[in-house]
Design a protein around this motif. Structure first.
Motif, PDB file in Angstrom:
ATOM      1  N   CYS A   1      60.228 -16.810  22.948  1.00 61.50           N
ATOM      2  CA  CYS A   1      61.601 -16.384  22.664  1.00 61.50           C
ATOM      3  C   CYS A   1      61.896 -14.985  23.167  1.00 61.50           C
ATOM      4  O   CYS A   1      63.041 -14.523  23.124  1.00 61.50           O
ATOM      5  N   GLY A   2      60.890 -14.281  23.650  1.00 60.63           N
ATOM      6  CA  GLY A   2      61.105 -12.911  24.098  1.00 60.63           C
ATOM      7  C   GLY A   2      60.873 -11.922  22.967  1.00 60.63           C
ATOM      8  O   GLY A   2      60.352 -12.256  21.911  1.00 60.63           O
ATOM      9  N   ASP A   3      61.313 -10.695  23.199  1.00 57.79           N
ATOM     10  CA  ASP A   3      61.086  -9.587  22.277  1.00 57.79           C
ATOM     11  C   ASP A   3      62.381  -9.247  21.555  1.00 57.79           C
ATOM     12  O   ASP A   3      63.396  -8.939  22.197  1.00 57.79           O
ATOM     13  N   THR A   4      62.352  -9.282  20.231  1.00 53.75           N
ATOM     14  CA  THR A   4      63.555  -8.997  19.443  1.00 53.75           C
ATOM     15  C   THR A   4      64.031  -7.554  19.585  1.00 53.75           C
ATOM     16  O   THR A   4      65.168  -7.236  19.222  1.00 53.75           O
ATOM     17  N   ARG A   5      63.198  -6.683  20.132  1.00 54.13           N
ATOM     18  CA  ARG A   5      63.639  -5.295  20.337  1.00 54.13           C
ATOM     19  C   ARG A   5      64.806  -5.215  21.317  1.00 54.13           C
ATOM     20  O   ARG A   5      65.626  -4.299  21.236  1.00 54.13           O
ATOM     21  N   PHE A   6      64.881  -6.156  22.243  1.00 56.17           N
ATOM     22  CA  PHE A   6      66.022  -6.171  23.168  1.00 56.17           C
ATOM     23  C   PHE A   6      67.325  -6.358  22.394  1.00 56.17           C
ATOM     24  O   PHE A   6      68.333  -5.713  22.689  1.00 56.17           O
ATOM     25  N   ASP A   7      67.299  -7.246  21.402  1.00 54.36           N
ATOM     26  CA  ASP A   7      68.491  -7.442  20.564  1.00 54.36           C
ATOM     27  C   ASP A   7      68.781  -6.188  19.753  1.00 54.36           C
ATOM     28  O   ASP A   7      69.937  -5.797  19.583  1.00 54.36           O
ATOM     29  N   ARG A   8      67.737  -5.572  19.262  1.00 53.45           N
ATOM     30  CA  ARG A   8      67.874  -4.361  18.451  1.00 53.45           C
ATOM     31  C   ARG A   8      68.551  -3.245  19.247  1.00 53.45           C
ATOM     32  O   ARG A   8      69.537  -2.660  18.813  1.00 53.45           O
TER      33      ARG A   8
ATOM     34  N   GLY B   1      69.642  -0.747  32.491  1.00 49.99           N
ATOM     35  CA  GLY B   1      70.624  -1.313  31.565  1.00 49.99           C
ATOM     36  C   GLY B   1      70.722  -2.818  31.673  1.00 49.99           C
ATOM     37  O   GLY B   1      70.792  -3.523  30.656  1.00 49.99           O
ATOM     38  N   HIS B   2      70.725  -3.332  32.899  1.00 53.59           N
ATOM     39  CA  HIS B   2      70.797  -4.783  33.106  1.00 53.59           C
ATOM     40  C   HIS B   2      69.551  -5.474  32.565  1.00 53.59           C
ATOM     41  O   HIS B   2      69.630  -6.589  32.025  1.00 53.59           O
ATOM     42  N   PHE B   3      68.411  -4.816  32.681  1.00 54.43           N
ATOM     43  CA  PHE B   3      67.156  -5.375  32.185  1.00 54.43           C
ATOM     44  C   PHE B   3      67.246  -5.671  30.694  1.00 54.43           C
ATOM     45  O   PHE B   3      66.821  -6.738  30.227  1.00 54.43           O
ATOM     46  N   VAL B   4      67.822  -4.753  29.928  1.00 60.29           N
ATOM     47  CA  VAL B   4      67.969  -4.966  28.485  1.00 60.29           C
ATOM     48  C   VAL B   4      68.932  -6.117  28.207  1.00 60.29           C
ATOM     49  O   VAL B   4      68.622  -7.046  27.448  1.00 60.29           O
ATOM     50  N   GLN B   5      70.088  -6.074  28.815  1.00 56.70           N
ATOM     51  CA  GLN B   5      71.108  -7.076  28.520  1.00 56.70           C
ATOM     52  C   GLN B   5      70.686  -8.490  28.917  1.00 56.70           C
ATOM     53  O   GLN B   5      71.067  -9.467  28.277  1.00 56.70           O
ATOM     54  N   SER B   6      69.885  -8.612  29.952  1.00 58.89           N
ATOM     55  CA  SER B   6      69.466  -9.936  30.421  1.00 58.89           C
ATOM     56  C   SER B   6      68.303 -10.511  29.632  1.00 58.89           C
ATOM     57  O   SER B   6      67.894 -11.656  29.865  1.00 58.89           O
ATOM     58  N   ASN B   7      67.742  -9.728  28.693  1.00 59.45           N
ATOM     59  CA  ASN B   7      66.603 -10.211  27.906  1.00 59.45           C
ATOM     60  C   ASN B   7      66.903 -10.332  26.417  1.00 59.45           C
ATOM     61  O   ASN B   7      65.994 -10.451  25.608  1.00 59.45           O
ATOM     62  N   THR B   8      68.172 -10.319  26.052  1.00 56.83           N
ATOM     63  CA  THR B   8      68.534 -10.501  24.647  1.00 56.83           C
ATOM     64  C   THR B   8      68.513 -11.988  24.275  1.00 56.83           C
ATOM     65  O   THR B   8      68.480 -12.855  25.142  1.00 56.83           O
ATOM     66  N   GLY B   9      68.548 -12.273  22.982  1.00 58.12           N
ATOM     67  CA  GLY B   9      68.638 -13.661  22.526  1.00 58.12           C
ATOM     68  C   GLY B   9      67.483 -14.149  21.682  1.00 58.12           C
ATOM     69  O   GLY B   9      67.551 -15.222  21.086  1.00 58.12           O
ATOM     70  N   ALA B  10      66.396 -13.352  21.581  1.00 57.88           N
ATOM     71  CA  ALA B  10      65.233 -13.788  20.806  1.00 57.88           C
ATOM     72  C   ALA B  10      65.570 -14.007  19.339  1.00 57.88           C
ATOM     73  O   ALA B  10      65.082 -14.946  18.699  1.00 57.88           O
ATOM     74  N   THR B  11      66.404 -13.141  18.791  1.00 59.59           N
ATOM     75  CA  THR B  11      66.735 -13.217  17.365  1.00 59.59           C
ATOM     76  C   THR B  11      67.372 -14.551  17.001  1.00 59.59           C
ATOM     77  O   THR B  11      67.038 -15.151  15.967  1.00 59.59           O
ATOM     78  N   GLU B  12      68.283 -15.032  17.827  1.00 59.21           N
ATOM     79  CA  GLU B  12      68.971 -16.291  17.531  1.00 59.21           C
ATOM     80  C   GLU B  12      68.014 -17.474  17.550  1.00 59.21           C
ATOM     81  O   GLU B  12      68.140 -18.403  16.745  1.00 59.21           O
TER      82      GLU B  12
END
Length: 413
Positions: free
Chosen positions: A201-208, A392-403
């Motif tokens: 699911c990736g890293d929830t820190r991106f969502d944070r 900046g794009h790196f962070v935004q493209s790796n969100t979604g783990a939390t959901e």
């Protein structure tokens, strides 16, 4: 046999820790903070309370748990959240967080402690974060039919779970109802040892960190300090980081200012650091009544502001990578589109590896390499802007783990 040896070893550590506390403030906090945990838990929760338990080792793991705790708090308002920490560096900073109904230390992983803790808390769900995999606690939770989940987990092949003598610990991993891992290599490692309930699911820190940009990040004293100058923010620095930074800071060209946020706020360390700075410097705690624009270096001797301070950076140096302590959070500056420089030791941090490949982060080995890349980033505007956009794009493209995690947790509660 190995389980008994492990439990005996933890018991011996627990017995000897008070002695260590005589020689170390951190160890003293570690010991003292655990003395009344069970009594405090009995007072904090009633017999009819429905509890969701989150456990983090320290501050970094807490940050990974935050987006999940926030969502769970909204989704299940009738439940209470218990937050535990292993380390004083996490607990002492976040013991007052309003995300949890009660925050405390986790007693060491002896069979007796685990059985007593679970019997008192009676959680409906236990969520362990990243590396926190405690065999006796997991076994006690499973004996009470509690769902146990691991989130934002990261595994490497040299860990004991994948060694010939790691059978006992592999058994613990198989006991988790679900493991949410950060990447494909972690999934493969777990599959190879028979852990089947695994989801990437990736890293929830991106969502944070992605939500930080939506917050009010204004800090008037930073504005007063920087004025119209370029600014380098040096966050969570250790002595090894400061050693290579000082060469550049002391010979920095006009129009460049530095904000240093050291990891250690020990007065002696801060005093030594300030003495080594040839430029005009000032501590955050001494700013009142001073014209901050007259200083070239601001040392922030306070906690809790770093994520906002990064929003003011033209370039960020993130500490921890010049020594062996471990790289600090590069995603905090990245979310603001800030180019990042780190030390040479980052092989255990996949986000740093990936962002470096993409060109949004630079690793340096010494003061010469730092000067070279820092000068280029500060004085070649198009290069700095392009590098920051990648971050900046790196962070935004790796969100979604939390959901992804939340969808599962909603099903098991």
């Amino acid at each position: 046999m190995l389980r008994r040896f492990y439990s005996f070893l933890v018991f011996m550590v627990e017995s000897l820790l008070p002695l260590a506390g005589l020689f170390s403030l951190k160890m003293k906090l570690f010991v003292e903070g655990r003395k009344n945990v069970f009594d405090d838990l009995k007072k904090a929760f009633g017999k009819n309370d429905r509890i969701i338990w989150f456990h983090a080792a320290s501050l970094g793991e807490y940050e990974q748990g935050v987006p999940v705790m926030e969502k769970m708090k909204k989704q299940f308002p009738a439940h209470k959240i218990l937050l535990t920490f292993f380390s004083p560096s996490g607990y002492e900073v976040k013991k007052g967080t309003d995300l949890a109904d009660f925050t405390t230390y986790l007693p060491l992983d002896t069979k007796r402690n685990a059985k007593k803790f679970v019997s008192i808390v009676r959680p409906e769900l236990a969520v362990f974060i990243k590396y926190e995999i405690w065999p006796n606690y997991v076994r006690s939770l499973k004996s009470h039919n509690v769902k146990v989940v691991l989130i934002s987990a990261l595994f490497r092949e040299n860990q004991l779970y994948f060694r010939f003598f790691g059978g006992f610990f592999r058994e613990t991993l198989r006991s988790f109802d679900q493991c949410f891992v950060q990447n494909e290599s972690s999934l493969k490692l777990l599959k190879n040892i028979g852990v089947s309930n695994v989801t990437i699911c990736g890293d929830t820190r991106f969502d944070r960190v992605s939500h930080q940009i939506e917050q009010n990040n204004t800090l008037d004293f930073i504005t007063d300090f920087i004025m119209k100058n370029r600014c380098v923010v040096c966050g969570s620095t250790w002595p090894e980081d400061e050693a290579i930074l000082l060469h550049y800071i002391n010979s920095a060209p006009e129009g460049t200012k530095f904000i240093i946020v050291p990891h250690s706020l020990n007065p002696k360390h801060l005093g030594d650091l300030q003495q080594k700075i040839a430029q005009q410097s000032i501590l955050f705690s001494e700013r009142i009544g001073k014209n901050l624009d007259e200083y070239q270096v601001l040392i922030v001797d306070s906690i809790g502001m770093l994520s906002k301070i990064y929003s003011y950076a033209d370039v960020a140096y993130v500490g921890g990578g010049m020594g062996s302590i471990g790289l600090h959070n590069i995603l905090e500056p990245a979310t603001f589109g800030v180019p990042i420089i780190i030390g040479e030791n980052y092989e255990k941090f996949p986000e740093a590896i990936e962002l470096r490949k993409m060109g949004g982060l630079f690793s340096v080995k010494n003061a010469f390499e730092l000067e070279e890349i820092l000068t280029k980033l500060l004085f070649e505007e198009s290069f700095r802007i392009q590098t920051g956009m990648i971050a900046g794009h790196f962070v935004q493209s790796n969100t979604g783990a939390t959901e992804i995690i939340l969808d599962y947790l909603k099903e098991v509660l």
